[in-house]
Design a protein around this motif. Sequence first.
Motif, mmCIF file in Angstrom:
data_model
loop_
_atom_site.group_PDB
_atom_site.id
_atom_site.type_symbol
_atom_site.label_atom_id
_atom_site.label_comp_id
_atom_site.label_asym_id
_atom_site.label_seq_id
_atom_site.Cartn_x
_atom_site.Cartn_y
_atom_site.Cartn_z
ATOM 1 N N ALA A 145 -8.995 7.527 60.210
ATOM 2 C CA ALA A 145 -7.845 7.644 59.318
ATOM 3 C C ALA A 145 -6.849 6.521 59.523
ATOM 4 C CB ALA A 145 -7.159 9.000 59.536
ATOM 5 N N THR A 158 -8.180 0.974 57.268
ATOM 6 C CA THR A 158 -8.376 0.780 55.835
ATOM 7 C C THR A 158 -9.669 0.031 55.672
ATOM 8 O OG1 THR A 158 -7.091 -1.250 55.937
ATOM 9 C CG2 THR A 158 -5.928 0.757 55.254
ATOM 10 N N GLY A 202 -9.351 13.375 56.575
ATOM 11 C CA GLY A 202 -8.116 13.634 55.848
ATOM 12 C C GLY A 202 -7.457 14.871 56.385
ATOM 13 N N GLU A 248 -0.626 6.318 47.494
ATOM 14 C CA GLU A 248 -0.573 5.429 48.647
ATOM 15 C C GLU A 248 -1.340 4.145 48.420
ATOM 16 O OE1 GLU A 248 -1.668 7.476 52.158
ATOM 17 O OE2 GLU A 248 -0.143 9.018 51.952
ATOM 18 N N SER A 249 -2.170 4.106 47.404
ATOM 19 C CA SER A 249 -2.880 2.883 47.070
ATOM 20 C C SER A 249 -3.280 2.983 45.615
ATOM 21 C CB SER A 249 -4.130 2.727 47.949
ATOM 22 O OG SER A 249 -5.134 3.605 47.520
ATOM 23 N N GLU A 267 -5.533 6.010 44.606
ATOM 24 C CA GLU A 267 -5.132 7.404 44.555
ATOM 25 C C GLU A 267 -4.011 7.615 43.555
ATOM 26 O OE1 GLU A 267 -4.295 9.493 48.091
ATOM 27 O OE2 GLU A 267 -6.127 8.876 49.101
ATOM 28 N N THR A 315 -8.609 4.390 51.340
ATOM 29 C CA THR A 315 -8.118 5.234 52.420
ATOM 30 C C THR A 315 -9.317 5.836 53.138
ATOM 31 O OG1 THR A 315 -8.026 7.223 51.074
ATOM 32 C CG2 THR A 315 -6.075 5.805 51.054
ATOM 33 N N GLU A 335 -9.873 8.902 53.661
ATOM 34 C CA GLU A 335 -10.333 10.091 52.947
ATOM 35 C C GLU A 335 -11.256 9.727 51.785
ATOM 36 O OE1 GLU A 335 -6.582 10.814 55.061
ATOM 37 O OE2 GLU A 335 -7.107 9.393 53.489
ATOM 38 N N ASP A 352 -7.803 12.968 44.210
ATOM 39 C CA ASP A 352 -6.916 12.700 45.339
ATOM 40 C C ASP A 352 -7.540 13.372 46.558
ATOM 41 O OD1 ASP A 352 -4.965 12.518 47.260
ATOM 42 O OD2 ASP A 352 -3.326 13.207 45.971
ATOM 43 N N LYS A 406 -6.758 13.559 49.529
ATOM 44 C CA LYS A 406 -5.863 14.164 50.517
ATOM 45 C C LYS A 406 -5.524 15.613 50.176
ATOM 46 C CE LYS A 406 -3.823 10.062 52.526
ATOM 47 N NZ LYS A 406 -2.582 9.379 52.946
#
Length: 526
Positions: free
Chosen positions: A15, A18, A49, A76-77, A80, A284, A286, A342, A344
């Motif tokens: 986690a 990247t 995640g 976050e990117s 997502e 990510t 996840e 997503d 997460k």
Amino acid sequence: MRALLVTSVGVTCAAALTLPLATPAASAPAPHSASALPPSTSPASPGAGPPSAQAEATTREAPASDTSETQPRQAESAAEPAGSTQSLPLAPLATPSDRAAGAAAAQALPQRDARPFSLVGVVWDDAEAELHGTVQVRTRATGTTRWSDWQDVETHNAEHAADLGSAEREGRTVRGSTAPLWVGDSDGVEVRVRPEAPDPQDRAATPVPLPEGMRLELVDPGESPGEGPGEGPGENPGAGSAESTGEHSAPEPARGAPAGRAAAVPARFADTPSAATALPEVLTAEIAAASAVNAELAELGATVIPALTQAETLESVNLAPGAKPYIGPRPKIVTRKGWGADEKLREKNFGYSKTVKAAFVHHSATGNNYTCKQAPSVLRSIYRYHVKSSGWRDFGYNFAVDKCGNIYEGRAGGVTKAVLGAHTLGFNTNTMGIAVLGSYTSTNPPAAAVTAVSKLTAWKLGLFGRNPKGKITLVSGGSNKYQAGVKVKMNVISGHRDGFATECPGARLYKKLGKARTSSAKLQGR
């Protein structure tokens, strides 16, 4: 017996990393060959995640005001998309006629403004409680004064859930819920919930109260992957050109990809339009974990698993000499990354059964007022509703099919694996669930959607040696049709109503399952 396999937490250090979308050829691991046996139930990678409870703070208890809302989490990117859920408590709506007749009080949410949303549903505290009554909603199109007519929301949704006594049901705060309804881009809402009236011929009958803790959930799916402001989902709902033309909105694999695998698609940056200068997308942990379980089929971060011919499919499973399996050609499948899940939100670990014995076909009951371009937004909305509103660990179905025949990866864990879903109460173990997006009680399903069900089952059931026209014996985990422990002989391709007393998958779609079985078997070469 169900085997729930969870991945090791020892790799959660990933986690902190990247991962570039594509690695240099020199450092890329050699592709694995699939076994001739049914796919392994061991996960190829952890579902990294944090637990969904940590992914987004959600207030479920009503505060002093009537606007308990989840705040949209910033993406976050680029991989997502953000989304949000507004959770609004309903209030009793007693009328003079109700008091005079001693009827249970209705509940409602008066007409009000809201942040933009595209899908609605009603939830309540006790997952075991049934809503005996009607739910109707009307919405206002975003930026207008136009209100829709009252629309019915499917109230019987308990049969789409994890099995009683399962880890998913017992280890989480699961709520009762209606089916979700896609309403398109909206910013105003009104809802009314009326209890079922007692039988007037039965003087001893008493009114059945509505479940406690009822709340209206308004779900914003966020923007689709690659969309910019003004290009979000929910625009022009109800356009029907996609259904008639059979358009496919799924991206095609890039040229030069290894045989049988889709090349990763670079991220699009507003300030770097040239493909020659675009940087690889950063995934990510996840997203990488959800993608890695399909590593034998597509590159890490791929948005599509490409279709194969039957010869290519048979070659990909590395058959023993002289073997004659019945496996249909692998269809094109839009991955979770392709529809913008997503990662997460879901629970971090993947759950598996031992095998796949049968496929249950469902309709999502979300209505038919969507275009195929909007299908990824519908999926993100259902996913968020399943996890954040209903309390499930992930998207309930293993696969989804839209009205144009596009096939989508559903619950995370790998499309070739026996992923344990939450789609057919009592029969989730050793089965797969396919949701055709739409409502097909009184509307005929598009031919493209039925064909897609045939293609998907010919391939996936073939991997586990199942005959789509055959019968199979399943053991009930407990439903309103079969008690726990009862052995039930069913079609290998069944409708949801075969395992539970329900309208699903709708009378019109259910009538098409015979054709789906025949076509699926033919695709397998039977």
